[in-house]
Design a protein around this motif. Structure first.
Motif, mmCIF file in Angstrom:
data_model
loop_
_atom_site.group_PDB
_atom_site.id
_atom_site.type_symbol
_atom_site.label_atom_id
_atom_site.label_comp_id
_atom_site.label_asym_id
_atom_site.label_seq_id
_atom_site.Cartn_x
_atom_site.Cartn_y
_atom_site.Cartn_z
ATOM 1 N N LEU A 1 -7.744 -32.551 74.917
ATOM 2 C CA LEU A 1 -6.328 -32.873 75.072
ATOM 3 C C LEU A 1 -5.483 -31.616 75.253
ATOM 4 C CD1 LEU A 1 -5.923 -35.737 72.447
ATOM 5 C CD2 LEU A 1 -6.542 -35.881 74.868
ATOM 6 N N LEU A 2 -5.882 -30.524 74.604
ATOM 7 C CA LEU A 2 -5.166 -29.262 74.792
ATOM 8 C C LEU A 2 -5.343 -28.759 76.224
ATOM 9 C CD1 LEU A 2 -3.423 -27.270 73.203
ATOM 10 C CD2 LEU A 2 -5.525 -26.011 72.648
ATOM 11 N N GLN A 3 -6.549 -28.880 76.745
ATOM 12 C CA GLN A 3 -6.796 -28.520 78.144
ATOM 13 C C GLN A 3 -5.931 -29.384 79.067
ATOM 14 O OE1 GLN A 3 -9.253 -26.221 78.948
ATOM 15 N NE2 GLN A 3 -9.591 -26.515 81.144
ATOM 16 N N SER A 4 -5.796 -30.645 78.710
ATOM 17 C CA SER A 4 -4.981 -31.555 79.515
ATOM 18 C C SER A 4 -3.519 -31.136 79.506
ATOM 19 C CB SER A 4 -5.101 -32.989 78.984
ATOM 20 O OG SER A 4 -6.437 -33.438 79.034
ATOM 21 N N ALA A 5 -3.062 -30.554 78.408
ATOM 22 C CA ALA A 5 -1.670 -30.111 78.337
ATOM 23 C C ALA A 5 -1.384 -29.073 79.417
ATOM 24 C CB ALA A 5 -1.378 -29.544 76.951
ATOM 25 N N VAL A 6 -2.363 -28.225 79.716
ATOM 26 C CA VAL A 6 -2.171 -27.179 80.723
ATOM 27 C C VAL A 6 -2.100 -27.767 82.119
ATOM 28 C CG1 VAL A 6 -3.176 -25.106 81.748
ATOM 29 C CG2 VAL A 6 -3.323 -25.473 79.265
ATOM 30 N N TYR A 7 -2.981 -28.724 82.415
ATOM 31 C CA TYR A 7 -3.117 -29.202 83.792
ATOM 32 C C TYR A 7 -2.434 -30.548 84.052
ATOM 33 C CZ TYR A 7 -6.365 -25.379 84.280
ATOM 34 O OH TYR A 7 -6.912 -24.115 84.316
ATOM 35 N N CYS A 8 -2.135 -31.297 82.998
ATOM 36 C CA CYS A 8 -1.479 -32.602 83.185
ATOM 37 C C CYS A 8 -0.042 -32.609 82.687
ATOM 38 C CB CYS A 8 -2.264 -33.698 82.457
ATOM 39 S SG CYS A 8 -3.980 -33.852 82.985
ATOM 40 N N GLY A 9 0.332 -31.614 81.913
ATOM 41 C CA GLY A 9 1.692 -31.532 81.413
ATOM 42 C C GLY A 9 1.778 -31.737 79.907
ATOM 43 N N VAL A 10 2.687 -30.988 79.289
ATOM 44 C CA VAL A 10 2.843 -31.047 77.837
ATOM 45 C C VAL A 10 3.303 -32.426 77.357
ATOM 46 C CG1 VAL A 10 4.150 -30.119 75.892
ATOM 47 C CG2 VAL A 10 3.167 -28.567 77.583
ATOM 48 N N PRO A 11 4.282 -33.072 78.004
ATOM 49 C CA PRO A 11 4.691 -34.394 77.509
ATOM 50 C C PRO A 11 3.538 -35.399 77.513
ATOM 51 C CG PRO A 11 6.355 -33.525 78.986
ATOM 52 C CD PRO A 11 5.172 -32.607 79.098
ATOM 53 N N ALA A 12 2.709 -35.357 78.570
ATOM 54 C CA ALA A 12 1.564 -36.270 78.616
ATOM 55 C C ALA A 12 0.595 -35.978 77.489
ATOM 56 C CB ALA A 12 0.868 -36.169 79.967
ATOM 57 N N ALA A 13 0.333 -34.698 77.257
ATOM 58 C CA ALA A 13 -0.594 -34.326 76.189
ATOM 59 C C ALA A 13 -0.010 -34.663 74.817
ATOM 60 C CB ALA A 13 -0.921 -32.843 76.281
ATOM 61 N N ASN A 14 1.296 -34.526 74.663
ATOM 62 C CA ASN A 14 1.945 -34.863 73.396
ATOM 63 C C ASN A 14 1.709 -36.333 73.050
ATOM 64 O OD1 ASN A 14 3.743 -34.262 71.141
ATOM 65 N ND2 ASN A 14 5.222 -35.572 72.200
ATOM 66 N N SER A 15 1.910 -37.214 74.048
ATOM 67 C CA SER A 15 1.645 -38.644 73.819
ATOM 68 C C SER A 15 0.171 -38.887 73.552
ATOM 69 C CB SER A 15 2.092 -39.454 75.041
ATOM 70 O OG SER A 15 3.492 -39.327 75.251
ATOM 71 N N ALA A 16 -0.681 -38.134 74.252
ATOM 72 C CA ALA A 16 -2.117 -38.309 74.072
ATOM 73 C C ALA A 16 -2.556 -37.892 72.673
ATOM 74 C CB ALA A 16 -2.875 -37.508 75.127
ATOM 75 N N PHE A 17 -2.005 -36.779 72.161
ATOM 76 C CA PHE A 17 -2.348 -36.357 70.808
ATOM 77 C C PHE A 17 -1.935 -37.417 69.793
ATOM 78 C CE2 PHE A 17 -3.061 -31.938 72.181
ATOM 79 C CZ PHE A 17 -4.115 -31.594 71.354
#
Length: 372
Positions: free
Chosen positions: A341-357
């Motif tokens: 999910l942290l890797q996703s924050a870099v390539y998919c965007g922080v807001p998306a990763a925030n919801s994912a976490f």
């Protein structure tokens, strides 16, 4: 000169050669070859004096071995060393000959509406003599009865029969008259499929059963309603049998779906199924789980990582919760899920990763009583 042929499909795909029946052209495969070409480099060819192949490629007294040599010359000209092979009638006899005499070239074999002996010499010798005297008109008149069941016909194939070169046709009859591999079938080592037309008067199912019984590990499929030119009359049935033979049987999609997602989830999905959603549920089990998740190229751990990333990228958080649970079943630790999910924050965007976490933390807390 080489046999006239049509090549379809990616040049880098596994090669598949398709042989025709006497009196036809490679058009016999029109309803099957394009579908096989999705996953194979399909090469279908014409017999000498048929379709676009020159008549002088064959001479009186020819043998099936002579035709097999022409097929190998074609393969060599295309840079094809080892190939899967499927053939109908005389084309099937060519495949049997290759599997016995040149086994190093044949990766797998499918013999369709064919025989190991074609009922001996006499009838074929008589046919060859009459064709040399009278031409092909008298045979064309009975083509539909010999080739198809019921009122079915393919005008283009009947036209191919009418336009075939009589001398080349007679030479092919000579080859059939001399053909008999019944004593050597046990030598065939290539994976072998036999397809019989239940209504075939020329090579009845018993001929295919004889081959299936002799070739080690062979499989036999009988197609109801099909006569001698099964790929033309029943292309879907032939295509299904060939795909299973060439690519393997459909994998155990529902079993894998349950292993990854859990019985409870799959049971709920099945319970909610309606006639409207039934085809979609079947699609998921057969394709997503029976084709993709069973591919051994990637491990289930790796597939879980990719799936979670894709779901984060598209904001599919309900699906993400399901696949966080699946990731745990597939062996990922909470720390590894967090890293994905942290890797996703870099390539998919922080807001998306925030919801994912948030989703992942809830799921992991439900599982173990503690968060990340």
């Amino acid at each position: 000169m080489t046999l006239h042929h049509l090549a379809e499909g990616p040049a880098s795909a596994p090669p598949l050669l398709l042989g025709p029946s006497l009196g036809t052209s490679y058009s016999l495969w029109d309803k099957v070859a394009p579908e096989l070409a999705i996953s194979h480099r399909v090469v279908r060819w014409d017999l000498p004096g048929h379709g676009g192949s020159a008549a002088n490629l064959i001479a009186p007294g020819a043998t099936v071995g002579d035709l097999a040599d022409l097929v190998l010359a074609l393969a060599d000209s295309l840079g094809i060393e080892r190939f899967a092979y499927a053939g109908v009638s005389l084309g099937g006899a060519v495949g049997l000959h290759l599997a016995v005499h040149r086994p190093e070239r044949v990766a797998s074999l499918a013999v369709i509406c064919s025989s190991a002996h074609f009922n001996g010499e006499k009838a074929w010798q008589e046919r060859a003599e009459r064709v040399r005297r009278e031409g092909l008109s008298w045979l064309v008149e009975s083509a539909n009865a010999r080739w198809f069941a019921g009122d079915f016909t393919v005008p283009g194939l009947v036209r191919d029969h009418r336009e075939a070169d009589p001398e080349a046709y007679a030479a092919c009859c000579d080859a059939l008259a001399a053909f008999d591999l019944t004593g050597r079938l046990t030598e065939i080592a290539a994976p072998t499929l036999l397809i019989a037309g239940r209504e075939d008067p020329a090579t009845p199912p018993a001929h295919l059963r004889q081959i299936a019984d002799a070739v080690p590990g062979a499989a036999l499929v009988e197609i109801p309603g099909a006569s001698h030119l099964a790929p033309a009359q029943c292309p879907e049935a032939v295509l299904t049998a060939l795909r299973t033979h060439l690519d393997g049987a459909p994998r155990r999609g529902m079993e894998v779906r349950r292993e990854v997602l859990g019985d409870a989830h799959v049971d709920r999905a099945q319970a909610r199924q309606t006639p409207f959603t039934a085809r979609f549920q079947d699609f998921i089990s057969r394709y997503a789980w029976g084709e993709i998740w069973t591919d051994p190229t990637l491990t289930r751990r790796e597939r879980s990582m990719i799936t979670m990333t894709a779901l984060v990228a598209h904001g599919h958080y309900d699906e993400l919760a399901m696949h966080v649970r699946a990731a745990r079943r597939n062996g990922l630790t909470p720390e590894e899920i967090g890293a994905v999910l942290l890797q996703s924050a870099v390539y998919c965007g922080v807001p998306a990763a925030n919801s994912a976490f948030a989703v992942a933390q809830r799921v992991l807390a439900e599982e173990s009583g503690e968060g990340l």
